[in-house]
Design an enzyme around this catalytic site. Structure first.
Site, PDB file in Angstrom:
ATOM      1  N   GLU A 161       0.805  -1.227   0.000  1.00  0.00           N
ATOM      2  CA  GLU A 161       0.000   0.000   0.000  1.00  0.00           C
ATOM      3  C   GLU A 161       0.838   1.278   0.000  1.00  0.00           C
ATOM      4  OE1 GLU A 161      -2.803  -0.599   3.224  1.00  0.00           O
ATOM      5  OE2 GLU A 161      -3.935  -2.065   2.072  1.00  0.00           O
ATOM      6  N   GLU A 274      -5.846  -9.733  -3.015  1.00  0.00           N
ATOM      7  CA  GLU A 274      -6.658  -9.753  -1.776  1.00  0.00           C
ATOM      8  C   GLU A 274      -8.141  -9.586  -2.073  1.00  0.00           C
ATOM      9  OE1 GLU A 274      -5.126  -7.041   1.188  1.00  0.00           O
ATOM     10  OE2 GLU A 274      -3.049  -7.480   0.679  1.00  0.00           O
TER      11      GLU A 274
HETATM   12  C1  XIL Z   1      -5.802  -7.014   7.543  1.00  0.00           C
HETATM   13  C2  XIL Z   1      -6.115  -8.352   8.197  1.00  0.00           C
HETATM   14  O1  XIL Z   1      -7.123  -9.010   7.498  1.00  0.00           O
HETATM   15  C3  XIL Z   1      -6.519  -8.104   9.597  1.00  0.00           C
HETATM   16  O2  XIL Z   1      -6.762  -9.320  10.270  1.00  0.00           O
HETATM   17  C4  XIL Z   1      -5.394  -7.347  10.277  1.00  0.00           C
HETATM   18  O3  XIL Z   1      -5.652  -7.164  11.571  1.00  0.00           O
HETATM   19  C5  XIL Z   1      -5.187  -6.025   9.580  1.00  0.00           C
HETATM   20  O4  XIL Z   1      -4.845  -6.283   8.272  1.00  0.00           O
HETATM   21  N1  XIL Z   1      -4.794  -4.766   3.071  1.00  0.00           N
HETATM   22  C6  XIL Z   1      -3.750  -5.605   3.376  1.00  0.00           C
HETATM   23  C7  XIL Z   1      -3.923  -6.634   4.422  1.00  0.00           C
HETATM   24  O5  XIL Z   1      -2.714  -5.574   2.704  1.00  0.00           O
HETATM   25  O6  XIL Z   1      -2.736  -6.925   5.097  1.00  0.00           O
HETATM   26  C8  XIL Z   1      -4.999  -6.219   5.428  1.00  0.00           C
HETATM   27  O7  XIL Z   1      -5.214  -7.307   6.299  1.00  0.00           O
HETATM   28  C9  XIL Z   1      -6.271  -5.844   4.700  1.00  0.00           C
HETATM   29  C10 XIL Z   1      -6.028  -4.655   3.794  1.00  0.00           C
END
Ligand code: XIL
Length: 374
Positions: A161, A274
Site C-alpha cells: 500500500e 486480496e
Molecule cells: C488485515 C487483516 O485481514 C486483519 O486481520 C489485520 O488485523 C489487519 O490487516 N490490506 C492488506 C492486508 O494488505 O494486510 C490487510 O489485512 C487488509 C487490507
C-alpha cells in the site's frame, strides 16, 4: 485502511478464536470442480488469506476447503512486522514457520505478505525510528526475514500500500514511519534489500484503491510511481492489485483495462492479491445480499480474468466471518441496520458453499476456456 481502523481490527482479529463454533460442512477437497482444479486447467493459481489461528481452530472441513480449493496461501498477519517483531531486537518466526509447514504438507505455496508497510507496525518501531537509523532497521529486517525463507515462498509483497492519496502527500504516498524517515526512496531500499536476500522470489508492489470508479487519482499516482521506480532500475517485478471492493461503487471497466494495459506495457506481471467484497451498504435478506455479492465477484472477474498475465487470483475473506466484521466502526464498513455481519465469503459461517463460490467457479471456467483458445 486508516491507522485507527487498522489498530482496532488487528486487536480484534488476534482473538479470532470464535471460529471454533462452526458446524462441519460436506465439501470434498477432491471434488472435481474445485476452484483450484478449474483454475489450474488454464494456468491460473488460486490463493487465499488465512491466519494460523483460523486453520488450527476451525473444523477439519474448513481446512479441507482451503487445501481443496487453493494452491497459494497468504498469511493474514503472521509475516507482518507486528507479528514477527515483538521487540526491536527479537524475531518470532513460530507462526510463520507453522504456516510454511502447513503449506508444504498440503502441496500449497506460501506468499510473503509483507516486508514493509506504513501501518500495521509494532509500537516500538515508531518510537525508535529516526532518519539516521531507518535504512538499517529496514534492510536488517528484510535481510533476516527474506533470507530465512529464501527459495521457499511463491512471491513477496515487498512494499504494501505505497499510495494513499487521502494523506495529501506529494506523489500521493501513504504517510507513515517509512515515508517520514526515508521519503519515497524507502521503496527503492526495500526492493533492493529483498532482491539481494532472495533473488529468485517474485517481488511485488501491492496497491489498493485502484479498482473502482472513484479511484482515478490513485491509478495515476500508481502509474507515476511505477514509471519512476523502473526508470531508477528498482527491481520491482509485479504489481499486486488488492481488490478489496465495495459493492455500492462502480467498476469502471474501461479505466481499469487502461490501467492494467499501462502496467503491462511497463513489463510488470499483475496479481490479484486480496479479493473480497464489502456489502455493508446492501440491505435485504441474506439471500439477496449473497446474490449481490456473487454478481459483483462475477463482474469483477469478467474484467480481470481475460488479462493474460494475471496468473494468481488470491481471495482475502474465504468465509463470511471475516476481518470486515471488526471494521464496523469505520464508515466504509458500517451498516445502516447497525449489524456487523458482512457477507464477503465464498462459504458462509456454517461452511456452506455460497452463490459467490459458484459465481467465481463459473467465471474461472468460462474465461479459462477463452485463455486456452487464445
Ligand atoms: C488485515 C487483516 O485481514 C486483519 O486481520 C489485520 O488485523 C489487519 O490487516 N490490506 C492488506 C492486508 O494488505 O494486510 C490487510 O489485512 C487488509 C487490507
Amino acid at each position: 485502511m486508516d491507522r485507527r481502523a487498522l489498530l482496532s481490527v488487528t486487536a480484534a482479529t488476534m482473538g479470532l478464536a470464535a471460529l471454533d463454533c462452526i458446524a462441519p460442512m460436506r465439501l470434498r477437497a477432491d471434488s472435481p470442480r474445485t476452484l483450484k482444479s478449474l483454475a489450474a486447467a488454464c494456468g491460473i493459481k488460486t490463493g487465499v488469506a488465512c491466519s494460523k489461528t483460523s486453520l488450527e481452530q476451525s473444523p477439519a472441513a474448513f481446512v479441507d476447503f482451503v487445501t481443496g480449493n487453493f494452491t497459494l496461501l497468504t498469511p493474514e498477519g503472521e509475516l507482518k512486522w507486528s507479528a514477527l517483531r515483538p521487540t526491536q531486537h527479537e524475531y518470532d518466526f513460530a507462526k510463520s514457520d507453522w504456516l510454511l509447514d502447513f503449506t508444504s504438507q498440503h502441496g500449497m505455496a506460501l506468499r510473503g505478505h509483507n516486508l514493509c508497510w506504513n501501518t500495521g507496525n509494532p509500537p516500538w518501531l515508531e518510537a525508535v525510528l529516526t532518519q539516521s537509523n531507518a535504512e538499517k532497521i529496514l534492510t536488517d529486517h528484510i535481510a533476516t526475514v527474506t533470507g530465512r525463507y529464501a527459495g521457499k515462498l511463491d512471491s513477496w509483497d515487498v512494499v504494501n500500500e505505497p499510495i494513499a492519496i487521502w494523506f495529501n502527500k506529494p506523489g500521493g504516498y501513504y504517510d507513515g514511519p517509512w515515508l517520514r524517515t526515508l521519503g519515497p526512496e524507502y521503496i527503492d531500499i526495500a526492493f533492493h534489500a529483498a532482491a539481494a536476500a532472495d533473488p529468485h522470489c517474485l517481488r511485488v508492489i501491492n496497491v489498493h484503491h485502484v479498482e473502482q470508479g472513484r479511484d482515478a487519482e490513485t491509478r495515476n499516482a500508481c502509474l507515476k510511481m511505477l514509471e519512476s521506480l523502473l526508470k531508477r532500475n528498482v527491481p520491482v517485478q509485479a504489481l499486486g492489485i488488492e481488490s478489496h471492493l465495495d459493492c455500492d461503487l462502480t467498476i469502471d471497466q474501461g479505466e481499469l483495462d487502461k490501467f492494467i494495459a499501462s502496467v503491462q506495457k511497463m513489463g510488470l506481471q499483475i496479481l490479484i492479491t486480496e479479493l473480497d467484497i464489502n456489502d455493508s451498504k446492501v440491505n435485504g435478506s441474506d439471500q439477496h445480499r449473497d446474490q449481490v455479492v456473487a454478481d459483483y465477484y462475477r463482474r469483477y472477474l469478467d474484467v480481470v480474468l481475460p488479462v493474460a498475465n494475471i496468473d494468481r487470483l488470491i481471495f482475502w475473506a474465504p468465509m463470511d466471518r471475516s476481518w470486515m466484521d471488526y471494521m464496523c466502526n469505520a464508515p466504509r464498513w458500517q451498516r445502516s441496520d447497525g449489524k456487523c455481519n458482512h457477507r464477503p465469503g465464498l462459504i458462509d459461517s456454517s461452511l456452506q458453499i455460497k452463490q459467490s463460490y459458484q459465481a467465481v467457479a463459473a467465471a474461472i471456467e468460462q474465461h479459462g476456456r477463452h485463455r486456452l483458445q487464445a
